[in-house]
Design a protein around this motif. Structure first.
Motif, PDB file in Angstrom:
ATOM      1  N   ALA A  43      53.473  36.415  -8.994  1.00 30.40           N
ATOM      2  CA  ALA A  43      52.223  36.619  -8.252  1.00 30.40           C
ATOM      3  C   ALA A  43      52.298  37.840  -7.353  1.00 30.40           C
ATOM      4  N   LEU A  44      53.446  38.065  -6.691  1.00 26.00           N
ATOM      5  CA  LEU A  44      53.571  39.202  -5.784  1.00 26.00           C
ATOM      6  C   LEU A  44      53.592  40.523  -6.536  1.00 26.00           C
ATOM      7  N   CYS A  45      54.256  40.552  -7.680  1.00 27.23           N
ATOM      8  CA  CYS A  45      54.262  41.781  -8.483  1.00 27.23           C
ATOM      9  C   CYS A  45      52.866  42.111  -9.005  1.00 27.23           C
ATOM     10  N   ALA A  46      52.124  41.085  -9.425  1.00 30.00           N
ATOM     11  CA  ALA A  46      50.761  41.325  -9.900  1.00 30.00           C
ATOM     12  C   ALA A  46      49.853  41.781  -8.772  1.00 30.00           C
ATOM     13  N   ARG A  47      50.081  41.287  -7.566  1.00 29.33           N
ATOM     14  CA  ARG A  47      49.262  41.700  -6.431  1.00 29.33           C
ATOM     15  C   ARG A  47      49.533  43.150  -6.041  1.00 29.33           C
ATOM     16  N   GLU A  48      50.773  43.599  -6.193  1.00 30.14           N
ATOM     17  CA  GLU A  48      51.099  44.973  -5.811  1.00 30.14           C
ATOM     18  C   GLU A  48      50.635  45.988  -6.844  1.00 30.14           C
ATOM     19  N   ALA A 246      57.453  29.207  -8.322  1.00 26.07           N
ATOM     20  CA  ALA A 246      56.724  30.188  -7.511  1.00 26.07           C
ATOM     21  C   ALA A 246      57.535  30.626  -6.300  1.00 26.07           C
ATOM     22  N   LEU A 247      58.238  29.681  -5.651  1.00 24.69           N
ATOM     23  CA  LEU A 247      59.085  30.061  -4.512  1.00 24.69           C
ATOM     24  C   LEU A 247      60.293  30.858  -4.964  1.00 24.69           C
ATOM     25  N   ALA A 248      60.861  30.526  -6.112  1.00 21.46           N
ATOM     26  CA  ALA A 248      61.986  31.301  -6.634  1.00 21.46           C
ATOM     27  C   ALA A 248      61.562  32.733  -6.939  1.00 21.46           C
ATOM     28  N   GLN A 249      60.378  32.904  -7.520  1.00 18.09           N
ATOM     29  CA  GLN A 249      59.868  34.252  -7.773  1.00 18.09           C
ATOM     30  C   GLN A 249      59.641  34.999  -6.464  1.00 18.09           C
TER      31      GLN A 249
END
Length: 347
Positions: A43-48, A246-249
């Motif tokens: 999710a964080l990579c897609a947001r960036e 999700a937390l591991a990612q």
């Protein structure tokens, strides 16, 4: 024995019957990883990567020195915080001057020659705008860090519980900004990732007021995710949440943000399978597998781990909440390469 024995009903077994073969045991050796057809989502990579990145801002020209008496107060570590100022957020541009101590207070005041604004040197810190003494705030935060409760700390120092809660929230935000500024471009040889099942106090900001928040600060179960360098004892990442992919990612994504470009340390975790997916997401690349046959279409590219990625697991076995066994499992890389890294660290 099957050829000479009789069946359960008493009839003899014919001589042409074949003996029953014993079942083959499954091998516990890890199978080679053949890659993934799709990159695991983060999710964080897609947001960036979703919005277009704006170009970096151009720093303003430094102000020329005046013919006045040379400055005695160093202002290179401060910046103008006012909105609309062209020098807002820039250090060492020569636009700040010391302007004494207002009303004889302990903090120095700065003057920006660009926007003609004034601000105290405590701007952006927990001490800005506080009437309480610095020693009192430091002692309150020290007691909270040692595990003393909010109401107990308020009774000891004769402060309102809402004030202690407000100081704690401001200290957490300042610590997060401090860590984000200094923890960057790290060159680490190995990282140990683990999740701890502990009891923490949680606060849902914005949903309840301060009085209700203090009443709801009861003991609740949660997981604390940590990423630590065992050599320097540096806590690189600390997250609180459930034990999910999700937390591991999220944890591995924050690890990649603080590492230097091209640095791929040795990762050591427990037997949680989500770590392998998270590490493969951030330390992987598309590779073209070799053709197995002379004819036919080319095989599809596979998402494979980087050649320099080393990842091993320490799997613990428990019986009645007691440790009964420990196994080591190599997920990415070779055992020889992992042992070389551990040998350089003294293990």
């Amino acid at each position: 024995m099957l050829h000479v024995a009789e069946s359960h009903s008493g009839a003899p077994i014919p001589p042409t019957a074949t003996p029953i073969k014993p079942k083959s045991k499954r091998s516990n050796e890890p199978k080679p990883f053949h890659g993934l057809t799709h990159k695991p989502p983060c999710a964080l990579c897609a947001r960036e990567t979703a919005p277009p990145q704006a170009p970096p801002p151009v720093p303003p020209d430094p102000m020329a020195p005046t013919t006045r008496r040379p400055r005695e107060v160093d202002t290179s570590r401060h910046f103008c915080p006012h909105n609309g100022c062209g020098y807002r957020g820039w250090l060492g541009r020569g636009n700040l001057r010391a302007n004494g101590h207002p009303s004889g207070g302990p903090w120095r005041q700065f003057h920006c020659t660009s926007c003609k604004g004034y601000f105290l040197e405590t701007h952006g810190t927990i001490f800005h705008g506080k009437q309480a003494e610095v020693e009192l705030i430091v002692h309150v935060l020290a007691c909270l860090a040692e595990g003393l409760g909010i109401r107990a700390t308020a009774r000891v120092f004769e402060v309102a519980p809402n004030t202690v809660l407000h100081w704690l929230a401001e200290a957490a935000e300042q610590l997060r900004a401090f860590s984000a500024y200094f923890l960057c471009n790290l060159h680490l040889e190995q990282l140990q990732l683990d999740e701890l099942y502990v009891v923490l106090r949680a606060l849902k900001a914005g949903e309840i007021n301060d009085d209700a928040a203090i009443r709801r600060l009861e003991r609740s179960t949660s997981w604390v995710w940590t990423a630590m360098d065992p050599k320097s004892k540096l806590l690189v990442v600390v997250e609180v949440g459930s034990r999910t992919l999700a937390l591991a990612q999220r944890v591995v994504h924050q690890v990649t943000r603080v590492l230097a470009p091209g640095c791929v340390p040795l990762f050591l975790t427990d037997g949680l399978k989500d770590y392998a997916t998270a590490l493969l997401t951030h330390f992987g690349s598309w590779m073209q597998p070799a053709r197995r046959q002379d004819k036919g279409p080319m095989p599809k590219p596979r998402w494979m781990p980087l050649p320099e990625l080393l990842y091993a697991q320490v799997v613990k076995s428990y019986r009645r909440r007691r440790l009964v066994g420990v196994k080591h499992r190599v997920v990415f890389g070779t055992r020889l390469a992992i042992e070389e890294v551990l040998a350089r660290c003294g293990h």
